[in-house]
Design an enzyme around this catalytic site. Structure first.
Site, PDB file in Angstrom:
ATOM      1  N   ASN A 187      -4.249  -3.424  -7.848  1.00  0.00           N
ATOM      2  CA  ASN A 187      -5.694  -2.959  -8.275  1.00  0.00           C
ATOM      3  C   ASN A 187      -5.802  -3.044  -9.783  1.00  0.00           C
ATOM      4  O   ASN A 187      -4.966  -3.089 -10.490  1.00  0.00           O
ATOM      5  CB  ASN A 187      -6.088  -1.272  -7.682  1.00  0.00           C
ATOM      6  CG  ASN A 187      -6.149  -1.174  -6.310  1.00  0.00           C
ATOM      7  OD1 ASN A 187      -6.877  -1.777  -5.724  1.00  0.00           O
ATOM      8  ND2 ASN A 187      -4.845  -0.527  -5.792  1.00  0.00           N
ATOM      9  N   GLU A 205       0.129   6.398  -0.042  1.00  0.00           N
ATOM     10  CA  GLU A 205      -0.661   5.515  -1.203  1.00  0.00           C
ATOM     11  C   GLU A 205       0.077   4.229  -1.424  1.00  0.00           C
ATOM     12  O   GLU A 205       1.231   4.297  -1.968  1.00  0.00           O
ATOM     13  CB  GLU A 205      -0.961   6.421  -2.354  1.00  0.00           C
ATOM     14  CG  GLU A 205      -1.484   5.484  -3.334  1.00  0.00           C
ATOM     15  CD  GLU A 205      -2.894   4.897  -2.881  1.00  0.00           C
ATOM     16  OE1 GLU A 205      -3.011   3.620  -2.994  1.00  0.00           O
ATOM     17  OE2 GLU A 205      -3.834   5.751  -2.493  1.00  0.00           O
ATOM     18  N   ASP A 257       2.209   1.230   2.933  1.00  0.00           N
ATOM     19  CA  ASP A 257       0.751   0.957   3.606  1.00  0.00           C
ATOM     20  C   ASP A 257       0.818   2.086   4.800  1.00  0.00           C
ATOM     21  O   ASP A 257       1.742   2.368   5.433  1.00  0.00           O
ATOM     22  CB  ASP A 257       0.889  -0.419   4.471  1.00  0.00           C
ATOM     23  CG  ASP A 257      -0.278  -0.873   5.240  1.00  0.00           C
ATOM     24  OD1 ASP A 257      -1.376  -0.919   4.647  1.00  0.00           O
ATOM     25  OD2 ASP A 257       0.049  -0.594   6.697  1.00  0.00           O
ATOM     26  N   GLY A 258      -0.351   2.601   4.983  1.00  0.00           N
ATOM     27  CA  GLY A 258      -0.831   3.398   5.744  1.00  0.00           C
ATOM     28  C   GLY A 258      -0.135   3.364   7.446  1.00  0.00           C
ATOM     29  O   GLY A 258       0.278   4.126   7.897  1.00  0.00           O
ATOM     30  N   ASP A 270      -8.701   7.603   4.463  1.00  0.00           N
ATOM     31  CA  ASP A 270      -9.427   7.341   3.716  1.00  0.00           C
ATOM     32  C   ASP A 270      -8.968   5.956   2.643  1.00  0.00           C
ATOM     33  O   ASP A 270      -8.927   6.092   1.570  1.00  0.00           O
ATOM     34  CB  ASP A 270      -9.491   8.564   2.627  1.00  0.00           C
ATOM     35  CG  ASP A 270     -10.443   8.450   1.547  1.00  0.00           C
ATOM     36  OD1 ASP A 270     -11.608   7.481   1.626  1.00  0.00           O
ATOM     37  OD2 ASP A 270     -10.442   9.162   0.601  1.00  0.00           O
TER      38      ASP A 270
END
Length: 541
Positions: free
Chosen positions: A261, A341, A366-367, A384
């Site tokens: 990011n 996260e 990774d979720g 989320d």
């Protein structure tokens, strides 16, 4: 005089032949050209992400644009090499490409903003695609077109006869591919995370410049052009070394990049805010007074009450900086919370700027992969991980929500933040809600006023709403009572439709893009009308 000039030309040609006979230097040229192309491609994704997100759509535009540039470069380079096989021309093109790439950190963000501003008032549909494509064309096509001329030119210089042409061309291709591999890994894992996108462009521009300078020094020509390239490169280094994308902001606590990011932490009068990839979004927030956020996090506070366990176990997929975790700790006290996260740097920012307690464990993963790896069950699972159109498709499908359900306790509740509310039929939120409704028997939604967010609650327990009303009646905290009352007043049972997302088919980027187009239309109606009547002068006034 004429004799001296002839001798100089003859000496120059002799030196050219000398360096061209050293095929390893030509292979090295191919290696670094391939490496630089891939580095620029990855840098392009990070340069565009703060303005257009990092979705599959943006990646498709980047890859497509670069392939167009390289194809045109291959064609023109081959014809040019046949017409005038002078290696000086190739290495001059490499200098020009190097200077252009070095100038991207200086001018690129301003060009993107200017293109976006022009298009937002002149087109009504597919703004994201048009703006990203035009920005790519203007910023990246020319230098990559020049680098696309490298391979056909080098083939001309390296092939001595048809007897060894296959071997020579194969060797050039191998060096280009190896360079491309390194140019893929280095920006992602080394230069962008540690020194940023701007310095990454400058590093690879510098490599190309040095490559060309070695050639010209060895043949002793084009000294003025080399000096000009050096001066321009150093000017770009001075002006373009800043990693700031949000050049108009002056209250940023942090601006930087991670593997995943572009990150921005902004300080306001009453809050600290995290934005990721999109400059104007809010991914996490901390109120300085420790109270309610006024956002969807407040509505998600209903989930533990619906589960009948305000002291239960909560898992947060997409932890961010821990806004929801801190709220649960603040209002429910003894709740056990853990987060997942994928971006370790966000977790680091959570501790530094957002006061996330060390007692809240966060796993960097990774979720969905995390759910696959653990066998624990929870009273509440908060999903989320969605931001603008970069919704992870693997966390939007029937298969994913089935996995969530398997990790919930008997009366457990899943709460999902859907952040692109739209009234259009077949919108992204409708797809998500329909998909969830095929997995869970009881699904409820509530819109968050003043935002584009919708909170979705899903469970197998038919008494989840009566459990919610019973639980909120005994809540003593007045602020929490208001939050839960807002949910109670706005929540409705969701009526299942037929828009289903699966691992095999989940066009989340295209669905999200449609919502963004609608949002832009609605937000800019007034300004577009002013622009239509009065032009730029009217907007400035």
């Amino acid at each position: 005089m004429e004799k001296q000039k002839t001798e100089a030309v003859s000496a120059g040609n002799s030196m050219r032949k000398g360096i061209l006979r050293n095929k390893y230097y030509l292979y090295i040229t191919e290696f670094f050209a391939g490496m630089s192309v891939m580095a620029v491609e990855l840098g392009a994704s990070r340069l565009l992400a703060p303005y257009f997100s990092s979705s599959q759509i943006v990646w498709t535009i980047i890859i497509g644009t670069i392939m167009i540039a390289m194809a045109l470069g291959n064609i023109w380079g081959g014809r040019s090499a046949d017409k005038n096989p002078d290696p000086d021309r190739l290495y001059i093109r490499i200098i020009i490409a190097a200077v252009w790439i070095a100038a991207i950190p200086v001018l690129g963000k301003y060009i993107i903003i200017a293109i976006s501003a022009a298009l937002v008032f002149t087109i009504s549909n597919n703004f994201l695609i048009c703006a990203a494509f035009l920005a790519c064309m203007v910023v990246f096509v020319f230098p990559l077109f020049l680098l696309g001329t490298v391979t056909p030119s080098l083939v001309k210089y390296t092939v001595d006869s048809l007897d060894d042409s296959g071997k020579t061309v194969g060797s050039l291709g191998a060096f280009n591919t190896i360079g491309s591999i390194i140019g893929t890994f280095m920006p992602t894992f080394v230069t962008i995370p540690y020194v940023g996108t701007s310095i990454t462009f400058l590093i690879f521009a510098g490599i190309l410049l040095i490559l060309a300078l070695i050639y010209f020094i060895s043949v002793g020509v084009e000294k003025k052009k080399c000096a000009t390239g050096i001066v321009l490169f150093f000017i770009c280094c001075i002006l373009g070394s800043s990693n700031s994308f949000a050049f108009w902001e002056n209250d940023l606590l942090y601006e930087g990049e991670s593997i995943y990011n572009y990150l921005q932490v902004k300080d306001t009068d009453d809050s600290v805010i995290l934005s990721t990839n999109v400059l104007f979004g809010v991914q996490s927030i901390m109120k300085k007074d420790g109270g309610a956020t006024g956002m969807y996090y407040d509505y998600a506070m209903a989930a533990p009450v619906m589960a009948g366990r305000t002291d239960g176990d909560i898992l947060i997929l997409g932890m961010g900086t821990g806004t929801y975790a801190k709220q649960c700790r603040h209002y429910y006290g003894s709740t056990s919370i853990e987060g997942v996260e994928i971006d370790k740097k966000i977790t680091d920012l959570a501790g530094k700027y957002f006061g996330l307690p060390e007692s809240v464990p966060v796993t960097t993963y990774d979720g969905r992969a995390y759910l696959e790896a653990v066998s624990d069950s929870y009273d509440v699972i908060m999903v989320d991980a969605y931001q603008d159109i970069t919704i992870p498709f693997q966390m939007s499908s029937v298969e994913f929500f089935t996995l969530v359900k398997e990790h919930l306790n008997e009366n457990g509740v899943m709460v999902v933040n859907m952040n692109m509310h739209s009234d259009a039929e077949g919108n992204i939120n409708e797809y998500l809600a329909d998909t969830i409704s095929t997995v869970f028997d009881h699904v409820y939604t509530v819109d968050v006023p003043g935002t584009t967010n919708t909170e979705l609650f899903a469970a197998q327990n038919p008494d989840m709403m009566s459990e919610f009303e019973k639980g909120r009646a005994v809540i003593e905290d007045s602020e929490l009572q208001i939050m839960l009352a807002n949910v109670s007043n706005g929540i409705t049972a969701y009526e299942k439709g037929n828009y289903i997302l699966t691992d095999d088919k989940a066009p989340v980027e295209l669905l999200g893009m449609r919502v963004i187009d609608d949002l832009i239309k609605n937000e800019l109606v007034y300004y577009k009308e002013v622009f239509r009547r009065e032009g730029i002068k009217g907007l400035l006034n």
